[in-house]
Design a protein around this motif. Structure first.
Motif, PDB file in Angstrom:
ATOM      1  N   VAL A 172     -31.058 -89.887  25.440  1.00 59.66           N
ATOM      2  CA  VAL A 172     -31.804 -89.258  24.516  1.00 59.66           C
ATOM      3  C   VAL A 172     -33.064 -88.782  25.422  1.00 59.66           C
ATOM      4  CG1 VAL A 172     -33.206 -88.669  22.423  1.00 59.66           C
ATOM      5  CG2 VAL A 172     -30.996 -89.957  22.294  1.00 59.66           C
ATOM      6  N   MET A 173     -33.041 -87.235  25.380  1.00 65.59           N
ATOM      7  CA  MET A 173     -34.463 -86.892  26.125  1.00 65.59           C
ATOM      8  C   MET A 173     -35.137 -86.087  25.324  1.00 65.59           C
ATOM      9  SD  MET A 173     -34.624 -85.167  30.099  1.00 65.59           S
ATOM     10  CE  MET A 173     -36.205 -84.777  30.570  1.00 65.59           C
ATOM     11  N   GLY A 174     -36.315 -85.606  25.531  1.00 63.96           N
ATOM     12  CA  GLY A 174     -37.230 -84.732  24.758  1.00 63.96           C
ATOM     13  C   GLY A 174     -38.428 -84.551  25.625  1.00 63.96           C
ATOM     14  N   THR A 175     -38.929 -83.425  25.319  1.00 64.58           N
ATOM     15  CA  THR A 175     -40.215 -82.771  26.194  1.00 64.58           C
ATOM     16  C   THR A 175     -41.213 -82.264  24.824  1.00 64.58           C
ATOM     17  OG1 THR A 175     -38.665 -81.980  27.625  1.00 64.58           O
ATOM     18  CG2 THR A 175     -40.808 -81.210  27.764  1.00 64.58           C
ATOM     19  N   THR A 176     -42.238 -82.465  25.401  1.00 64.73           N
ATOM     20  CA  THR A 176     -43.506 -82.088  24.893  1.00 64.73           C
ATOM     21  C   THR A 176     -44.483 -81.129  25.554  1.00 64.73           C
ATOM     22  OG1 THR A 176     -45.204 -83.608  25.236  1.00 64.73           O
ATOM     23  CG2 THR A 176     -43.688 -84.305  23.384  1.00 64.73           C
ATOM     24  N   GLU A 177     -45.490 -80.598  25.229  1.00 62.36           N
ATOM     25  CA  GLU A 177     -46.116 -79.644  26.256  1.00 62.36           C
ATOM     26  C   GLU A 177     -46.717 -80.467  27.247  1.00 62.36           C
ATOM     27  OE1 GLU A 177     -46.393 -76.568  26.012  1.00 62.36           O
ATOM     28  OE2 GLU A 177     -45.649 -76.074  24.061  1.00 62.36           O
ATOM     29  N   GLU A 178     -46.874 -81.872  26.939  1.00 63.85           N
ATOM     30  CA  GLU A 178     -47.648 -82.660  28.234  1.00 63.85           C
ATOM     31  C   GLU A 178     -46.590 -83.591  28.752  1.00 63.85           C
ATOM     32  OE1 GLU A 178     -48.881 -82.680  24.804  1.00 63.85           O
ATOM     33  OE2 GLU A 178     -50.146 -81.065  25.137  1.00 63.85           O
ATOM     34  N   GLU A 179     -45.482 -84.246  28.056  1.00 67.57           N
ATOM     35  CA  GLU A 179     -44.865 -85.411  28.409  1.00 67.57           C
ATOM     36  C   GLU A 179     -43.383 -84.956  28.610  1.00 67.57           C
ATOM     37  OE1 GLU A 179     -47.102 -89.110  27.366  1.00 67.57           O
ATOM     38  OE2 GLU A 179     -46.505 -88.137  25.540  1.00 67.57           O
ATOM     39  N   PHE A 180     -42.412 -86.027  29.236  1.00 66.59           N
ATOM     40  CA  PHE A 180     -41.208 -86.239  28.973  1.00 66.59           C
ATOM     41  C   PHE A 180     -41.066 -87.492  28.288  1.00 66.59           C
ATOM     42  CE2 PHE A 180     -41.020 -83.293  33.209  1.00 66.59           C
ATOM     43  CZ  PHE A 180     -40.219 -82.218  32.473  1.00 66.59           C
ATOM     44  N   PHE A 181     -39.779 -87.528  27.630  1.00 67.98           N
ATOM     45  CA  PHE A 181     -39.551 -88.803  27.112  1.00 67.98           C
ATOM     46  C   PHE A 181     -38.067 -88.927  27.153  1.00 67.98           C
ATOM     47  CE2 PHE A 181     -39.555 -86.782  23.042  1.00 67.98           C
ATOM     48  CZ  PHE A 181     -38.167 -87.004  22.487  1.00 67.98           C
ATOM     49  N   LEU A 182     -37.579 -90.282  27.640  1.00 66.29           N
ATOM     50  CA  LEU A 182     -36.134 -90.643  27.731  1.00 66.29           C
ATOM     51  C   LEU A 182     -36.066 -91.952  26.828  1.00 66.29           C
ATOM     52  CD1 LEU A 182     -37.089 -89.695  30.841  1.00 66.29           C
ATOM     53  CD2 LEU A 182     -34.555 -89.085  30.684  1.00 66.29           C
ATOM     54  N   GLU A 183     -34.703 -92.080  26.244  1.00 66.25           N
ATOM     55  CA  GLU A 183     -34.638 -93.192  25.332  1.00 66.25           C
ATOM     56  C   GLU A 183     -33.203 -93.463  25.670  1.00 66.25           C
ATOM     57  OE1 GLU A 183     -32.796 -95.102  22.015  1.00 66.25           O
ATOM     58  OE2 GLU A 183     -33.158 -92.866  21.733  1.00 66.25           O
ATOM     59  N   GLY A 184     -32.782 -95.110  25.826  1.00 60.52           N
ATOM     60  CA  GLY A 184     -31.255 -95.358  26.049  1.00 60.52           C
ATOM     61  C   GLY A 184     -30.922 -96.652  25.057  1.00 60.52           C
ATOM     62  N   GLY A 185     -31.379 -96.506  23.838  1.00 61.19           N
ATOM     63  CA  GLY A 185     -30.813 -97.505  22.919  1.00 61.19           C
ATOM     64  C   GLY A 185     -31.713 -98.951  22.878  1.00 61.19           C
ATOM     65  N   ASP A 186     -31.960 -99.374  24.143  1.00 57.46           N
ATOM     66  CA  ASP A 186     -32.878-100.613  24.143  1.00 57.46           C
ATOM     67  C   ASP A 186     -34.217-100.359  25.088  1.00 57.46           C
ATOM     68  OD1 ASP A 186     -31.424-100.583  26.501  1.00 57.46           O
ATOM     69  OD2 ASP A 186     -30.700-102.503  26.222  1.00 57.46           O
ATOM     70  N   TRP A 187     -34.408 -99.206  25.303  1.00 59.19           N
ATOM     71  CA  TRP A 187     -35.543 -98.838  26.205  1.00 59.19           C
ATOM     72  C   TRP A 187     -35.993 -97.391  25.861  1.00 59.19           C
ATOM     73  CZ3 TRP A 187     -35.122 -94.640  28.992  1.00 59.19           C
ATOM     74  CH2 TRP A 187     -33.948 -94.105  29.779  1.00 59.19           C
ATOM     75  N   VAL A 188     -37.411 -97.150  25.948  1.00 59.60           N
ATOM     76  CA  VAL A 188     -38.048 -95.962  25.818  1.00 59.60           C
ATOM     77  C   VAL A 188     -38.965 -95.470  27.019  1.00 59.60           C
ATOM     78  CG1 VAL A 188     -39.344 -94.096  24.420  1.00 59.60           C
ATOM     79  CG2 VAL A 188     -37.859 -95.936  23.369  1.00 59.60           C
ATOM     80  N   LEU A 189     -38.943 -94.579  27.671  1.00 63.00           N
ATOM     81  CA  LEU A 189     -39.940 -94.129  28.656  1.00 63.00           C
ATOM     82  C   LEU A 189     -40.628 -92.802  28.247  1.00 63.00           C
ATOM     83  CD1 LEU A 189     -39.328 -94.600  32.536  1.00 63.00           C
ATOM     84  CD2 LEU A 189     -40.345 -92.480  31.488  1.00 63.00           C
ATOM     85  N   ARG A 190     -42.112 -92.568  28.376  1.00 62.05           N
ATOM     86  CA  ARG A 190     -42.512 -91.439  28.296  1.00 62.05           C
ATOM     87  C   ARG A 190     -43.417 -91.292  29.797  1.00 62.05           C
ATOM     88  NH1 ARG A 190     -43.039 -89.278  22.876  1.00 62.05           N
ATOM     89  NH2 ARG A 190     -44.387 -87.799  23.824  1.00 62.05           N
ATOM     90  N   ILE A 191     -43.511 -89.975  30.295  1.00 65.40           N
ATOM     91  CA  ILE A 191     -44.253 -89.816  31.537  1.00 65.40           C
ATOM     92  C   ILE A 191     -44.833 -88.351  31.243  1.00 65.40           C
ATOM     93  CG2 ILE A 191     -42.039 -89.144  32.482  1.00 65.40           C
ATOM     94  CD1 ILE A 191     -43.516 -90.335  35.023  1.00 65.40           C
ATOM     95  N   ASP A 192     -46.092 -88.353  31.781  1.00 66.75           N
ATOM     96  CA  ASP A 192     -46.604 -86.855  31.715  1.00 66.75           C
ATOM     97  C   ASP A 192     -45.840 -86.039  32.857  1.00 66.75           C
ATOM     98  OD1 ASP A 192     -48.898 -88.102  30.781  1.00 66.75           O
ATOM     99  OD2 ASP A 192     -50.289 -87.982  32.455  1.00 66.75           O
ATOM    100  N   ARG A 193     -45.558 -84.874  32.279  1.00 66.40           N
ATOM    101  CA  ARG A 193     -44.691 -84.018  33.000  1.00 66.40           C
ATOM    102  C   ARG A 193     -45.017 -83.872  34.370  1.00 66.40           C
ATOM    103  NH1 ARG A 193     -43.272 -79.222  28.763  1.00 66.40           N
ATOM    104  NH2 ARG A 193     -42.408 -78.313  30.506  1.00 66.40           N
ATOM    105  N   ASP A 194     -46.216 -83.510  34.760  1.00 66.94           N
ATOM    106  CA  ASP A 194     -46.730 -83.317  36.103  1.00 66.94           C
ATOM    107  C   ASP A 194     -46.457 -84.533  37.057  1.00 66.94           C
ATOM    108  OD1 ASP A 194     -47.265 -80.835  35.446  1.00 66.94           O
ATOM    109  OD2 ASP A 194     -49.632 -81.427  35.087  1.00 66.94           O
ATOM    110  N   GLU A 195     -46.248 -85.773  36.494  1.00 60.18           N
ATOM    111  CA  GLU A 195     -46.134 -86.980  37.191  1.00 60.18           C
ATOM    112  C   GLU A 195     -44.575 -87.575  37.382  1.00 60.18           C
ATOM    113  OE1 GLU A 195     -48.608 -88.220  38.854  1.00 60.18           O
ATOM    114  OE2 GLU A 195     -49.995 -86.704  37.882  1.00 60.18           O
TER     115      GLU A 195
END
Length: 202
Positions: A22-45
């Protein structure tokens, strides 16, 4: 970022092949999720290699405010955003339990488990070693601080969090029925009578 490029690629590819990316985007971040993990990171990074790995699998990035699920052999399916599920940055700020990545391992059915301990209660929780292998101090950006963690919201360590000013990572433990899997349960119980040595990751 504080996870390796190769580790990131494997993480998202495994989730994609299993129909769980699963992937999503906010104005500032990307986030990804794979069932047993979630990751969020600044879009510019998010590094270009990681961006290319995402595009190779999903074919696109969702626009700000949108979320999709990507599965091998299927078109991306757009979902209703559930920020309470994926907003791990805020949850990380609420963590009160400092946890320890120990040197203790357990192998079962071809899987290696890393034992995480709450040093205050000595409770031991098994996590898949693949997640610990993701963490890489050499992947940190030039001005990026070492992440804090692992931390947990509760003493049971139901979710582990690492985070810094650039990204947050959350992972789920392995569910172990200590009555059903007596050997593993006895091993964990034995370790909970010992203050285990820490593994220095960063």
């Amino acid at each position: 970022m504080f996870i390796s490029t190769n580790g990131f690629k494997k993480l998202i590819k495994d989730a994609y092949n299993n129909g769980r990316l699963v992937m999503g985007t906010t104005e500032e971040e990307f986030f990804l999720e794979g069932g047993d993990w979630v990751l969020r990171i600044d879009r510019d990074e998010l590094p270009n290699k990681e961006k290319a790995a995402i595009i190779e699998l999903t074919g696109e990035f969702p626009a700000a405010g949108l979320v999709f699920k990507a599965s091998k052999g299927e078109d991306n399916q757009y979902l209703i955003p559930e920020n309470s599920v994926w907003n791990i940055g805020e949850k990380f700020k609420g963590c009160v339990e400092e946890m320890t990545v120990t040197r203790a391992l357990y192998q079962k059915d071809g899987v290696t488990y890393r034992i995480i301990q709450n040093p205050r209660t000595q409770t031991c929780i098994p996590f898949n070693e693949k997640f610990i292998n993701l963490l890489d101090k050499n992947a940190l950006g030039c001005e990026e601080s070492h992440p804090e963690g692992p931390k947990a919201i509760d003493e049971k360590g139901s979710i582990l969090y690492w985070g810094n000013e650039v990204m947050t990572l959350a992972i789920l433990p392995i569910a172990v029925d200590r009555n059903e899997d007596k050997e593993f349960g006895e091993y964990l119980q034995l370790l909970e009578n010992i203050e285990l040595p820490e593994m220095n990751l960063f």
